[in-house]
Scaffold this motif. Structure first.
Motif, PDB file in Angstrom:
ATOM      1  N   ARG A 312       0.819  -1.224   0.000  1.00  0.00           N
ATOM      2  CA  ARG A 312       0.000   0.000   0.000  1.00  0.00           C
ATOM      3  C   ARG A 312       0.848   1.266   0.000  1.00  0.00           C
ATOM      4  NH1 ARG A 312      -2.725   3.193   4.085  1.00  0.00           N
ATOM      5  NH2 ARG A 312      -4.391   4.326   3.037  1.00  0.00           N
ATOM      6  N   TYR A 313       1.961   1.249   0.706  1.00  0.00           N
ATOM      7  CA  TYR A 313       2.790   2.448   0.808  1.00  0.00           C
ATOM      8  C   TYR A 313       3.995   2.422  -0.139  1.00  0.00           C
ATOM      9  CZ  TYR A 313      -0.002   3.485   4.912  1.00  0.00           C
ATOM     10  OH  TYR A 313      -1.044   3.761   5.748  1.00  0.00           O
ATOM     11  N   ARG A 736      -6.298   2.158   9.582  1.00  0.00           N
ATOM     12  CA  ARG A 736      -5.514   1.618   8.466  1.00  0.00           C
ATOM     13  C   ARG A 736      -5.962   0.199   8.125  1.00  0.00           C
ATOM     14  NH1 ARG A 736       0.312   4.373   9.996  1.00  0.00           N
ATOM     15  NH2 ARG A 736       0.013   6.227   8.695  1.00  0.00           N
ATOM     16  N   ASP A 740      -7.414  -1.005   4.499  1.00  0.00           N
ATOM     17  CA  ASP A 740      -6.991  -2.210   3.800  1.00  0.00           C
ATOM     18  C   ASP A 740      -8.191  -3.056   3.374  1.00  0.00           C
ATOM     19  OD1 ASP A 740      -4.311  -1.685   3.883  1.00  0.00           O
ATOM     20  OD2 ASP A 740      -3.929  -2.833   5.715  1.00  0.00           O
ATOM     21  N   CYS A 747     -10.743   6.401   5.364  1.00  0.00           N
ATOM     22  CA  CYS A 747      -9.693   7.274   4.828  1.00  0.00           C
ATOM     23  C   CYS A 747      -9.862   8.699   5.350  1.00  0.00           C
ATOM     24  CB  CYS A 747      -9.743   7.284   3.300  1.00  0.00           C
ATOM     25  SG  CYS A 747      -9.333   5.722   2.506  1.00  0.00           S
ATOM     26  N   LEU A 750      -9.055   8.927   9.092  1.00  0.00           N
ATOM     27  CA  LEU A 750      -7.623   8.861   9.357  1.00  0.00           C
ATOM     28  C   LEU A 750      -6.944  10.172   8.974  1.00  0.00           C
ATOM     29  CD1 LEU A 750      -5.060   7.405  10.176  1.00  0.00           C
ATOM     30  CD2 LEU A 750      -4.987   6.352   7.896  1.00  0.00           C
ATOM     31  N   GLU A 766       0.321   8.955   3.418  1.00  0.00           N
ATOM     32  CA  GLU A 766      -0.998   8.559   2.914  1.00  0.00           C
ATOM     33  C   GLU A 766      -1.250   9.123   1.511  1.00  0.00           C
ATOM     34  OE1 GLU A 766      -2.669   6.338   4.299  1.00  0.00           O
ATOM     35  OE2 GLU A 766      -1.694   6.294   6.253  1.00  0.00           O
TER      36      GLU A 766
END
Length: 803
Positions: A312-313, A736, A740, A747, A750, A766
């Motif tokens: 993801r990152y 998070r 996922d 989102c 966060l 993010e």
């Protein structure tokens, strides 16, 4: 086939299917890849429905489902419609277009026809949690817009689901059952030994898939990562070979001189001919409709789900972005790619993709390209672009063009646009004229019949300007003028406005005349069709105890008189007389207000059965749901039973109102019981209310249990509680995890949490991950930190992918 291990939910699943044998129903199992959803459904159906016929269409073959739904069913026992991987049948982001015969999404009409068939039809489907969350997602909540389902057609289908079960990794009791059965099944014995994988994951080959991926050389991993990132960025159709090849070159740094390196690596990743590698290929070939050639590639489900979260990152290299822009052709894939680039502030990439979509007449892309150019301080270029499309007859972009013209102060062009009859352009033009204190031009606009203004502009307009706008019947201006006239005691001008037909003026004038006791004038105005004067007359007559006057109004057909007469009796405890009056005048027509008042009177008089019959005969009064009336009458148990037995009278909204009414009246147990039932059917609104009520009631154990089972509303609430308690790291971890699982709502939560903390580095992370909404919070956080220069640079220049 390995021995079947009954899951903890198996008894509930069996009970549901036994009940559905008689009535039919729609069942969905939600769970991650390889947790045993399909096997659980198969074994349960084989046990409970062995005599039912089976319809198992190919993925995406909605035409077959539609055909069966519209034809009389001949099966004497019943029919099972098997929709494994339900997302591939639903209209939405996971339905991939194909030239295959019958390849269209299923429709809510077809599902309803199946569920209403005389022969019992049981529809079963499976979904990953992230698919379920995405398909039920809401648009507009982050920016204050009116919320609405992002994929309305999919939601219309999912709302017909009778029961949703969540299937997770094996619990300790399920693993113990598997160990007991392993004595007579060697494959099961091998599966229970490995604690790194779920039993069903091991049986499905997940361990071998991960082994092949983890032990693969760099060139092989480059192909896998390219495929994973293509999916992560929005390419949901089969990945073409050329795209995979060009993307893969961006994932490794060595020099590869062999020209056949890619073909050799891809062949090995797709290979499942060896005995130990059967059904464990990391990369899967997707054939075309007639299976004569490979259409494209995808990843094995388990590996795709794992990498989508693990990577993801990970930043996607520039070479991969160039490959995506070059080789992606599917319209919806391109839209998703553009959004992925824009979320990451990759403005150049987003602009290129938007221009490609605009060339294919994509209106959404045209609007977004205009916004992007404006953001990059290229507003004049955006105006030229939109004007060019307007000249070709594309009028949907007029509001956006008008906003840009107003923002740039190009009044003459804005005036020309307003003269075409566009309301948004007219409103913006009026706003500018109000701001510029230009009464002559404003009067000319009002005289032309295009009198519109924003609420903000009206607040700062002079009374003369407001009069000019009100003269053309512009309702907000009329309201502003009426308020001012009332404060100033200008009754004559108020009367003139009311005589012109302005309802807000009629209402205010009727209120004034009622306070002053001027019944004669009220009756004259009521005779002229003034509804508010009629209602005010009943108030005066009731206050004076003039029952004859009320009856005269009712006999004349004034429904205000009917309600006034009924209220007169009920206020004095004469419910029978009130009911008689309402029934008498209801016969004249299906008046929702009278139906609602009569239903309430019947319940208050101890006649709930009569109220049920009344509401079923008059569906226009569904908003006056019987259950709400029963709650008001302190008959909680009957209210809940009515809601469960007759959910169609008022629908989900009425059920939510009932739960809220129960909660506010202190009947918390029945409120949460009702919401649990609704949430179990997949009602997201009920699940959200339940999470709030559990938190308010301090029932954190159930809240955490629901969060652990995948309830995204409970997860969000647990995160809020953790943040309020100062456990920021726990809140971030929860959110998070929800992201996922595909929860876009998490989102925003966060990003807001990180922005509140001023955590610019985390917000930048993010943004790099493409989280929707994160870039706006990042810029706000930078400005609050005093780094406005960096915020301005990011807003206008954006970022670039890594080389």
């Amino acid at each position: 086939m390995p021995t079947f291990v009954h899951r903890d939910i198996s008894p509930e699943l069996v009970d549901w299917m036994r009940g559905a044998r008689r009535t039919g129903g729609f069942l969905v199992l939600v769970g991650n890849s390889s947790v045993g959803k399909t096997r659980l459904l198969f074994e349960t159906a084989r046990e409970v429905l062995p005599d039912f016929a089976l319809l198992a269409p190919d993925l995406g073959d909605g035409e077959l489902v539609k055909t069966v739904a519209s034809a009389p069913l001949r099966e004497s026992k019943g029919l099972v419609v098997w929709l494994d991987e339900l997302q591939r049948f639903l209209p939405g982001p996971y339905f991939v277009e194909s030239a295959g015969e019958g390849h269209v999404p299923i429709t809510s009409t077809a599902i309803r026809q199946l569920l209403e068939a005389k022969t019992p039809v049981i529809i079963v489907g499976t979904l990953w949690p992230e698919f379920d969350v995405k398909l039920r997602g809401i648009s507009g909540t982050a920016s204050g817009e009116v919320s609405s389902p992002r994929y309305q057609q999919a939601v219309d289908i999912l709302e017909q689901v009778s029961r949703t079960f969540f299937v997770d990794t094996f619990s300790e009791s399920e693993r113990a059952a598997a160990i007991e059965l392993a004595a007579r099944d060697p494959r099961l014995a091998q599966a229970v030994v490995n604690r790194d994988f779920n039993v069903t994951e091991t049986l499905a080959g997940a361990r071998e898939i991960m082994r092949r991926y983890q032990q693969a050389p760099e060139t092989h991993k480059a192909i896998v990562h390219a495929a994973s990132d293509a999916r992560r960025l929005g390419v949901l159709s089969p990945i073409p070979r050329d795209l995979l090849f060009d993307m893969a070159r961006g994932y490794w740094t060595g020099i590869q001189a062999r020209p056949d390196w890619f073909d050799d690596a891809l062949a090995e990743l797709c290979n499942r001919s060896r005995r130990q590698d059967r059904a464990t290929a990391p990369v899967i070939e997707i054939p075309n409709a007639d299976r004569t050639e490979v259409r494209g590639f995808t990843l094995a489900d388990y590996l795709l789900q794992h990498l989508s979260r693990a990577r993801r990152y990970q930043l996607v290299p520039e070479l991969a972005w160039r490959a995506l822009m070059k080789h992606t052709d599917d319209f919806n894939d391109l839209r998703r790619l553009a959004s992925s680039a824009a979320n990451r502030l990759y403005y150049s990439e987003a602009e290129s993709i938007y221009r490609a979509l605009v060339a294919r007449a994509d209106r959404v892309a045209l609007a977004r390209l205009g916004n992007l150019l404006t953001r990059r301080r290229r507003a004049s270029e955006a105006i030229d672009l939109l004007s060019e499309h307007l000249a070709s007859g594309d009028r949907h972009i007029v509001p956006q063009l008008a906003s840009l013209l107003a923002r740039m102060g190009r009044i003459d062009e804005l005036r020309e646009l307003a003269e075409t009859g566009d309301s948004r352009a007219s409103q913006l033009l009026v706003d500018v004229l109000v701001k510029n204190r230009d009464p002559t031009a404003l009067a000319a606009i009002a005289a032309s019949g295009r009198a519109y203004a924003s609420r903000k502009a009206l607040k700062r307009a002079s009374i003369e300007q407001v009069r000019s706008l009100a003269a053309m019947g512009y309702e907000p201006a009329v309201r502003r003028l009426v308020d001012q006239l009332t404060r100033d005691g200008q009754t004559d001008e108020l009367r003139s406005l009311a005589n012109s037909g302005a309802r807000v003026a009629q209402r205010e004038l009727a209120s004034i005349l009622c306070r002053e006791g001027r019944l004669a004038e009220l009756r004259i105005r009521a005779g002229q069709g003034d509804r508010y004067a009629s209602l005010a007359s009943t108030v005066l007559l009731a206050r004076r105890g003039d029952i004859a006057g009320l009856r005269e109004m009712a006999d004349a057909g004034e429904y205000g008189g009917v309600l006034g007469l009924a209220n007169f009796y009920s206020d004095r405890g004469q419910l029978g007389d009130s009911i008689t009056v309402l029934r008498k005048y209801l016969a004249a027509g299906d008046n929702a207000a009278i139906v609602a008042r009569l239903a309430k009177a019947l319940v208050a008089n101890g006649q709930p059965a009569a109220a049920i019959e009344l509401l079923e005969q008059h569906p226009t009064a569904a908003k006056a749901h019987l259950a709400i009336l029963l709650v008001d009458a302190n008959r909680t148990r009957e209210a809940v039973e009515v809601m469960r037995k007759r959910p169609g009278v008022g629908g989900q909204q009425a059920a939510h109102r009932l739960a809220t009414a129960l909660w506010r009246s202190g009947r918390r147990g029945p409120a949460m019981s009702l919401l649990r039932d609704l949430a179990q059917r997949g009602d997201g609104g009920a699940a959200d209310r339940l999470a709030k009520f559990l938190a308010e009631d301090g029932q954190t154990d159930e809240l955490r249990a629901r969060a652990a089972s995948g309830d995204r509303h409970a997860v969000r609430m647990c995160a809020r509680i953790a943040a309020d308690d100062g456990r920021i790291a726990d809140a971030i971890a929860l959110l998070r995890g929800a992201i996922d699982a595909g929860d876009d709502g998490a989102c925003i939560l966060l990003a807001r949490l990180l922005a509140t903390r001023g955590d610019v580095d985390a917000l930048m992370k993010e943004v790099d991950a493409g989280m929707p909404g994160a870039s706006g919070y990042l810029l706000d956080a930078l400005n609050r930190r005093g780094d406005s220069e960096r915020a301005s640079r990011l807003r206008t220049e954006g970022l670039t992918p890594p080389a």
